[in-house]
Design a protein around this motif. Structure first.
Motif, PDB file in Angstrom:
ATOM      1  N   TYR A   1    -107.639 -28.463  -9.457  1.00 22.03           N
ATOM      2  CA  TYR A   1    -107.726 -29.712  -9.092  1.00 22.03           C
ATOM      3  C   TYR A   1    -107.809 -30.798  -9.918  1.00 22.03           C
ATOM      4  O   TYR A   1    -107.542 -32.087  -9.828  1.00 22.03           O
ATOM      5  CB  TYR A   1    -108.848 -29.948  -7.957  1.00 22.03           C
ATOM      6  N   HIS A   2    -107.882 -30.530 -11.171  1.00 29.80           N
ATOM      7  CA  HIS A   2    -108.101 -31.387 -12.440  1.00 29.80           C
ATOM      8  C   HIS A   2    -106.412 -31.628 -12.834  1.00 29.80           C
ATOM      9  O   HIS A   2    -106.258 -32.763 -13.228  1.00 29.80           O
ATOM     10  CB  HIS A   2    -108.850 -30.838 -13.646  1.00 29.80           C
ATOM     11  N   LYS A   3    -105.854 -30.637 -13.010  1.00 19.27           N
ATOM     12  CA  LYS A   3    -104.384 -30.820 -13.330  1.00 19.27           C
ATOM     13  C   LYS A   3    -103.453 -30.606 -12.315  1.00 19.27           C
ATOM     14  O   LYS A   3    -102.413 -31.395 -12.450  1.00 19.27           O
ATOM     15  CB  LYS A   3    -104.155 -29.607 -14.465  1.00 19.27           C
ATOM     16  N   GLY A   4    -103.839 -30.032 -11.167  1.00 18.63           N
ATOM     17  CA  GLY A   4    -102.803 -29.895 -10.039  1.00 18.63           C
ATOM     18  C   GLY A   4    -101.754 -28.983 -10.464  1.00 18.63           C
ATOM     19  O   GLY A   4    -101.497 -28.570 -11.595  1.00 18.63           O
ATOM     20  N   ILE A   5    -101.133 -28.182  -9.549  1.00 16.48           N
ATOM     21  CA  ILE A   5     -99.987 -27.439  -9.616  1.00 16.48           C
ATOM     22  C   ILE A   5     -99.112 -27.843  -8.567  1.00 16.48           C
ATOM     23  O   ILE A   5     -99.377 -28.421  -7.603  1.00 16.48           O
ATOM     24  CB  ILE A   5    -100.166 -25.978  -9.568  1.00 16.48           C
ATOM     25  N   GLU A   6     -97.695 -27.540  -8.554  1.00 14.77           N
ATOM     26  CA  GLU A   6     -96.886 -27.846  -7.575  1.00 14.77           C
ATOM     27  C   GLU A   6     -97.171 -27.308  -6.215  1.00 14.77           C
ATOM     28  O   GLU A   6     -97.781 -25.944  -5.793  1.00 14.77           O
ATOM     29  CB  GLU A   6     -95.600 -27.036  -7.482  1.00 14.77           C
ATOM     30  N   GLY A   7     -97.487 -28.304  -5.120  1.00 12.69           N
ATOM     31  CA  GLY A   7     -98.193 -27.983  -3.737  1.00 12.69           C
ATOM     32  C   GLY A   7     -99.393 -28.398  -3.771  1.00 12.69           C
ATOM     33  O   GLY A   7     -99.973 -28.751  -2.611  1.00 12.69           O
ATOM     34  N   ILE A   8    -100.311 -28.504  -4.878  1.00 10.58           N
ATOM     35  CA  ILE A   8    -101.725 -29.032  -4.596  1.00 10.58           C
ATOM     36  C   ILE A   8    -101.759 -30.209  -5.923  1.00 10.58           C
ATOM     37  O   ILE A   8    -101.887 -29.973  -7.133  1.00 10.58           O
ATOM     38  CB  ILE A   8    -102.710 -28.043  -5.102  1.00 10.58           C
ATOM     39  N   PRO A   9    -101.704 -31.445  -5.527  1.00  9.62           N
ATOM     40  CA  PRO A   9    -101.895 -32.460  -6.587  1.00  9.62           C
ATOM     41  C   PRO A   9    -103.214 -32.724  -7.235  1.00  9.62           C
ATOM     42  O   PRO A   9    -104.109 -32.183  -6.511  1.00  9.62           O
ATOM     43  CB  PRO A   9    -101.493 -33.745  -5.904  1.00  9.62           C
ATOM     44  N   ALA A  10    -103.153 -33.084  -8.291  1.00  7.63           N
ATOM     45  CA  ALA A  10    -104.683 -33.579  -8.870  1.00  7.63           C
ATOM     46  C   ALA A  10    -105.375 -34.327  -8.017  1.00  7.63           C
ATOM     47  O   ALA A  10    -105.095 -35.315  -7.279  1.00  7.63           O
ATOM     48  CB  ALA A  10    -104.370 -33.940 -10.307  1.00  7.63           C
ATOM     49  N   ASN A  11    -106.586 -34.101  -7.745  1.00  6.41           N
ATOM     50  CA  ASN A  11    -107.742 -34.708  -6.845  1.00  6.41           C
ATOM     51  C   ASN A  11    -109.089 -34.890  -7.855  1.00  6.41           C
ATOM     52  O   ASN A  11    -109.781 -33.851  -7.966  1.00  6.41           O
ATOM     53  CB  ASN A  11    -107.648 -34.110  -5.679  1.00  6.41           C
ATOM     54  N   GLU A  12    -109.430 -36.079  -8.249  1.00  5.73           N
ATOM     55  CA  GLU A  12    -110.508 -36.185  -8.985  1.00  5.73           C
ATOM     56  C   GLU A  12    -111.761 -36.003  -8.334  1.00  5.73           C
ATOM     57  O   GLU A  12    -112.800 -35.157  -8.537  1.00  5.73           O
ATOM     58  CB  GLU A  12    -110.682 -37.630  -9.574  1.00  5.73           C
ATOM     59  N   GLU A  13    -111.854 -36.417  -7.067  1.00  4.88           N
ATOM     60  CA  GLU A  13    -113.207 -36.017  -6.256  1.00  4.88           C
ATOM     61  C   GLU A  13    -113.345 -34.473  -5.852  1.00  4.88           C
ATOM     62  O   GLU A  13    -114.307 -33.961  -6.354  1.00  4.88           O
ATOM     63  CB  GLU A  13    -113.158 -36.795  -4.876  1.00  4.88           C
ATOM     64  N   THR A  14    -112.235 -33.695  -5.697  1.00  8.58           N
ATOM     65  CA  THR A  14    -112.416 -32.366  -5.484  1.00  8.58           C
ATOM     66  C   THR A  14    -112.604 -31.449  -6.725  1.00  8.58           C
ATOM     67  O   THR A  14    -113.381 -30.774  -6.866  1.00  8.58           O
ATOM     68  CB  THR A  14    -110.992 -31.949  -4.742  1.00  8.58           C
ATOM     69  N   CYS A  15    -112.023 -32.020  -7.615  1.00  7.17           N
ATOM     70  CA  CYS A  15    -112.164 -31.696  -9.155  1.00  7.17           C
ATOM     71  C   CYS A  15    -113.673 -31.487  -9.702  1.00  7.17           C
ATOM     72  O   CYS A  15    -114.447 -30.638 -10.067  1.00  7.17           O
ATOM     73  CB  CYS A  15    -111.435 -32.332 -10.122  1.00  7.17           C
ATOM     74  N   LEU A  16    -114.335 -32.787  -9.309  1.00  8.36           N
ATOM     75  CA  LEU A  16    -115.743 -32.942  -9.760  1.00  8.36           C
ATOM     76  C   LEU A  16    -116.586 -31.939  -8.905  1.00  8.36           C
ATOM     77  O   LEU A  16    -117.502 -31.630  -9.416  1.00  8.36           O
ATOM     78  CB  LEU A  16    -116.249 -34.456  -9.723  1.00  8.36           C
TER      79      LEU A  16
END
Length: 132
Positions: A103-118
């Motif tokens: 979630y910090h970087k994202g991959i194709e199909g899952i965009p980066a998401n700061e809230e989920t990353c944290l």
């Protein structure tokens, strides 16, 4: 000689480290990690899938990391997320760290998401993954 980016090296290193926990499944996990290191992800998947299907947390985590990294294969966001979440539910801290990275970087199909990353960063730290 193929050039390998720093992120690719770190992803391969994470896969290798997740295989080092001592248990009865250590040999196939190490073989799978070595296969990833050699860019033979198809072999790694063949070794990991039966163990992941048997709910071995380290195998689920490694399989998720293989699909996340796409080392020698196409990335598969859905499979990566599925296996990493299963490993996390089974108490695997490396999976929490990998979800943080996903979630910090994202991959194709899952965009980066700061809230989920944290959120997953906090989970990783609660599980003793202080390098996250």
């Amino acid at each position: 000689m193929d050039l390998v980016t720093r992120d690719e090296k770190n992803q391969k290193r994470a896969i290798l480290f997740s295989a080092l926990e001592r248990n009865e499944y250590q040999q196939p996990l190490i073989k799978a990690a070595y296969a990833v290191f050699l860019n033979q992800s198809h072999l790694a998947i063949d070794l990991l899938k039966p163990l992941a299907d048997a709910a071995i947390p380290e195998a689920m985590c490694m399989l998720g990391a293989v699909y996340q990294a796409g080392a020698g294969i196409n990335t598969d966001a859905e499979l990566a997320l599925n296996y990493l979440l299963q490993a996390l539910e089974a108490g695997n801290g490396v999976a929490a760290h990998n979800l943080f990275n996903l979630y910090h970087k994202g991959i194709e199909g899952i965009p980066a998401n700061e809230e989920t990353c944290l959120y997953y960063l906090g989970q990783a730290r609660q599980m003793g993954m202080y390098h996250s």
